[in-house]
Write an enzyme that holds these catalytic residues in place. Structure first.
Site, PDB file in Angstrom:
ATOM      1  N   GLY A 203       5.267   3.224  -3.298  1.00  0.00           N
ATOM      2  CA  GLY A 203       6.124   3.380  -4.469  1.00  0.00           C
ATOM      3  C   GLY A 203       5.391   2.934  -5.722  1.00  0.00           C
TER       4      GLY A 203
ATOM      5  N   GLN B 260       4.497   0.163 -14.288  1.00  0.00           N
ATOM      6  CA  GLN B 260       3.239  -0.200 -13.630  1.00  0.00           C
ATOM      7  C   GLN B 260       2.064   0.637 -14.113  1.00  0.00           C
ATOM      8  OE1 GLN B 260       5.115  -0.002  -9.465  1.00  0.00           O
ATOM      9  NE2 GLN B 260       3.509  -1.537  -9.267  1.00  0.00           N
TER      10      GLN B 260
ATOM     11  N   CYS C  84       2.973  -5.337  -3.749  1.00  0.00           N
ATOM     12  CA  CYS C  84       3.144  -4.548  -4.973  1.00  0.00           C
ATOM     13  C   CYS C  84       1.762  -4.173  -5.499  1.00  0.00           C
ATOM     14  CB  CYS C  84       3.892  -5.391  -6.003  1.00  0.00           C
ATOM     15  SG  CYS C  84       4.200  -4.528  -7.560  1.00  0.00           S
ATOM     16  N   LEU C  85       1.589  -2.924  -5.895  1.00  0.00           N
ATOM     17  CA  LEU C  85       0.289  -2.485  -6.410  1.00  0.00           C
ATOM     18  C   LEU C  85      -0.102  -3.264  -7.661  1.00  0.00           C
ATOM     19  CD1 LEU C  85       0.493   1.394  -5.912  1.00  0.00           C
ATOM     20  CD2 LEU C  85      -0.701  -0.289  -4.506  1.00  0.00           C
TER      21      LEU C  85
ATOM     22  N   HIS D 248      12.918  -2.178  -4.631  1.00  0.00           N
ATOM     23  CA  HIS D 248      11.731  -2.814  -5.238  1.00  0.00           C
ATOM     24  C   HIS D 248      11.323  -2.073  -6.516  1.00  0.00           C
ATOM     25  CE1 HIS D 248       7.511  -4.636  -4.846  1.00  0.00           C
ATOM     26  NE2 HIS D 248       7.351  -3.678  -5.744  1.00  0.00           N
ATOM     27  N   GLU D 249      11.287  -0.740  -6.456  1.00  0.00           N
ATOM     28  CA  GLU D 249      10.859   0.051  -7.617  1.00  0.00           C
ATOM     29  C   GLU D 249      11.891  -0.013  -8.740  1.00  0.00           C
ATOM     30  OE1 GLU D 249       7.848   0.797  -7.645  1.00  0.00           O
ATOM     31  OE2 GLU D 249       7.595   0.479  -5.499  1.00  0.00           O
TER      32      GLU D 249
ATOM     33  N   HIS E 226      11.455  -2.918 -10.946  1.00  0.00           N
ATOM     34  CA  HIS E 226      10.390  -2.815 -11.963  1.00  0.00           C
ATOM     35  C   HIS E 226      10.957  -2.321 -13.292  1.00  0.00           C
ATOM     36  CE1 HIS E 226       6.626  -3.819 -10.002  1.00  0.00           C
ATOM     37  NE2 HIS E 226       6.886  -3.033  -8.973  1.00  0.00           N
TER      38      HIS E 226
HETATM   39 NI    NI Z   1       5.884  -3.126  -7.152  1.00  0.00          NI
END
Ligand code: NI
Length: 166
Positions: free
Chosen positions: A44, A49, A88-89, A130-131, A134
Site C-alpha cells: 500500500g 508518502q 511502512c515504506l 493503515h493507508e 496516512h
Molecule cells: Ni505506511
C-alpha cells in the site's frame, strides 16, 4: 517513478485535502504508485508518502487486483480487533504489531471517479486502515506504547536514498 517521503518528514504528519478533479494526472499518479509497490515490496502507498497532501492511496494485496481509493471514508469498523505486524515504506526497517478492527467497510471513489463500497477483513482490511491513516497524518508507530515507540525510533535510520530503487 515516485519518490518516497521518509519519517520523520513533516509531510507525513499533515492532514490531506480532498481530491476535487478526477483527471489524467490522478490516473497517472495512481498507476505510478501501483507500479512502485512491487519493487518496494509494499502492499500500500498513500499520496502523502510521495509528497502529495491529497486524499488517495493505492493497495495491492497478493493474489488480488490493485485498488485505488480516492476520498475514502471508513463507514463501519468491527468491535472485534486483531494484532498484526505492520511496516511502512516511509519508516523502512521498522515493524511492530498494531491492534486494529478486524473488519471494516470503506466508501471511496476509483481513479475515474466511480464510487464503490468495500467490506474488507484480513490483510486487505488492515492495509486499508493503515493507508487511510496516512491521509490524517497518522503513522502505525503512533499506536505503539511510548517506550516501545522510542526504542524503535532510536534504532531507526532515515535512508539517504530509496534502498529499493534501481
Ligand atoms: Ni505506511
Amino acid at each position: 517513478m515516485v519518490d518516497i517521503v521518509f519519517y520523520p518528514d513533516e509531510l507525513l504528519i499533515q492532514q490531506s485535502e480532498p481530491v476535487e478533479m478526477f483527471d489524467g494526472e490522478l490516473a497517472e499518479l495512481t498507476d505510478e504508485m501501483i507500479a512502485a509497490l512491487a519493487p518496494a515490496k509494499g502492499i500500500g502507498l498513500a499520496a502523502p508518502q510521495i509528497g502529495i497532501l491529497k486524499r488517495f492511496f493505492v493497495v495491492h494485496v497478493p493474489d488480488q487486483d490493485p485498488l485505488v481509493f480516492v476520498n475514502p471514508t471508513i463507514t463501519e469498523s468491527s468491535l472485534d480487533r486483531f494484532d498484526y505486524e505492520e511496516g511502512c515504506l516511509s519508516v523502512p526497517g521498522v515493524y511492530a504489531p498494531v491492534s486494529r478492527p478486524s473488519v471494516i467497510t470503506v466508501s471511496a471513489y476509483d481513479a475515474k471517479g466511480t464510487p464503490f463500497v468495500l467490506t474488507a477483513d484480513g490483510l486487505m482490511g488492515r492495509v486499508i486502515q493503515h493507508e487511510k491513516d496516512h491521509l490524517e497524518g497518522v503513522l502505525f508507530i503512533d499506536y505503539l506504547p511510548s517506550r516501545r515507540r522510542s526504542r524503535l525510533i532510536e534504532k531507526y535510520e532515515k535512508p539517504l536514498t530509496q534502498f529499493w530503487r534501481e
